[in-house]
Write an enzyme that holds these catalytic residues in place. Structure first.
Site, mmCIF file in Angstrom:
data_model
loop_
_atom_site.group_PDB
_atom_site.id
_atom_site.type_symbol
_atom_site.label_atom_id
_atom_site.label_comp_id
_atom_site.label_asym_id
_atom_site.label_seq_id
_atom_site.Cartn_x
_atom_site.Cartn_y
_atom_site.Cartn_z
ATOM 1 N N TYR A 193 -8.926 62.101 13.452
ATOM 2 C CA TYR A 193 -9.057 61.447 12.152
ATOM 3 C C TYR A 193 -10.264 60.502 12.158
ATOM 4 O O TYR A 193 -11.097 60.528 11.254
ATOM 5 C CB TYR A 193 -7.765 60.690 11.812
ATOM 6 C CG TYR A 193 -7.867 59.875 10.551
ATOM 7 C CD1 TYR A 193 -7.888 60.487 9.307
ATOM 8 C CD2 TYR A 193 -7.952 58.486 10.611
ATOM 9 C CE1 TYR A 193 -7.994 59.742 8.136
ATOM 10 C CE2 TYR A 193 -8.054 57.727 9.449
ATOM 11 C CZ TYR A 193 -8.079 58.367 8.219
ATOM 12 O OH TYR A 193 -8.193 57.616 7.070
ATOM 13 N N GLU B 97 -2.316 56.120 1.549
ATOM 14 C CA GLU B 97 -2.490 54.700 1.906
ATOM 15 C C GLU B 97 -1.324 53.885 1.357
ATOM 16 O O GLU B 97 -0.817 52.990 2.020
ATOM 17 C CB GLU B 97 -3.825 54.158 1.388
ATOM 18 C CG GLU B 97 -5.039 54.693 2.103
ATOM 19 C CD GLU B 97 -5.215 54.231 3.536
ATOM 20 O OE1 GLU B 97 -4.494 53.312 3.995
ATOM 21 O OE2 GLU B 97 -6.082 54.792 4.219
ATOM 22 N N TRP C 27 -0.570 53.476 10.297
ATOM 23 C CA TRP C 27 -1.292 54.620 9.748
ATOM 24 C C TRP C 27 -0.994 55.889 10.554
ATOM 25 O O TRP C 27 -0.915 56.975 9.997
ATOM 26 C CB TRP C 27 -2.787 54.324 9.697
ATOM 27 C CG TRP C 27 -3.573 55.433 9.081
ATOM 28 C CD1 TRP C 27 -4.589 56.125 9.671
ATOM 29 C CD2 TRP C 27 -3.428 55.999 7.767
ATOM 30 N NE1 TRP C 27 -5.073 57.081 8.796
ATOM 31 C CE2 TRP C 27 -4.376 57.018 7.626
ATOM 32 C CE3 TRP C 27 -2.569 55.742 6.703
ATOM 33 C CZ2 TRP C 27 -4.508 57.779 6.469
ATOM 34 C CZ3 TRP C 27 -2.701 56.504 5.546
ATOM 35 C CH2 TRP C 27 -3.650 57.503 5.443
#
Length: 186
Positions: free
Chosen positions: A16, A38, A46
């Site tokens: 990522y 988000e 995350w």
């Protein structure tokens, strides 16, 4: 190879960071997806959301706003029962509400990308942070974006979420200067 300090050794995180985070995104659907992911991350890490991202994409019909606006209470209940996503009713309902708000933005701006990128005058802000400690959680721009999104009916779009979104979609380059991705995202 040096990376930003927030990246763990998890291969999902490394991929990522190296290939997505901070790369400018102009695709309306992908911007919509990332804004909602988000929001789903609020209060969580995350990496939790990254590991569930494919489940989210399946559960939310590829984050296609045209489909999501048709979701009814039965579909919301089905999503709430889906163990592959974060089962928070408010966050699930927020995605549906955000799809409705998304179409209002399209009516006014013609594109979600044009709207989102207008907050940075259409080009990424190039920061030059030496360490992770220098990277802010919010900025005056994320404050403005958050306020405007909320005014338009979006949910789970506080300033911290908006700044994380801005970092993710390349509106700001917050790779630290020693990171191997810093120069490629300039």
């Amino acid at each position: 190879m040096e990376r930003c300090g927030w990246v763990t050794e998890d291969p999902i995180y490394i991929d990522y960071h190296d290939h997505e985070w901070g790369v400018p995104v102009h695709d309306d659907r992908l911007l919509f997806e990332l804004l909602n992911l988000e929001g789903a991350q609020a209060g969580l890490s995350w990496i939790t959301i990254l590991k569930k991202r494919e489940n989210y994409r399946q559960a939310f019909d590829g984050f296609n706003p045209e489909i999501i606006v048709t979701y009814d209470e039965k579909k919301i209940e089905e999503l709430f029962q889906n163990e592959g996503i974060v089962r928070n009713r408010l966050k699930i309902k927020a995605v549906v509400g955000n799809a409705h708000a998304y179409f209002k933005v399209l009516e006014e701006f013609g594109s979600f990308s044009v709207y989102i990128w207008s907050f940075v005058n259409g080009k990424p802000i190039q920061n030059h942070f030496e360490s992770l400690a220098e990277v802010p959680a919010t900025t005056s721009i994320s404050d403005k974006l958050s306020k405007d999104l909320k005014k338009r009916g979006f949910k789970f779009v506080g300033s911290t979420i908006c700044y994380a979104f801005m970092q993710a979609v390349g509106m700001v380059n917050d790779h630290v200067v020693s990171c191997h991705c810093y120069k490629k995202n300039r």
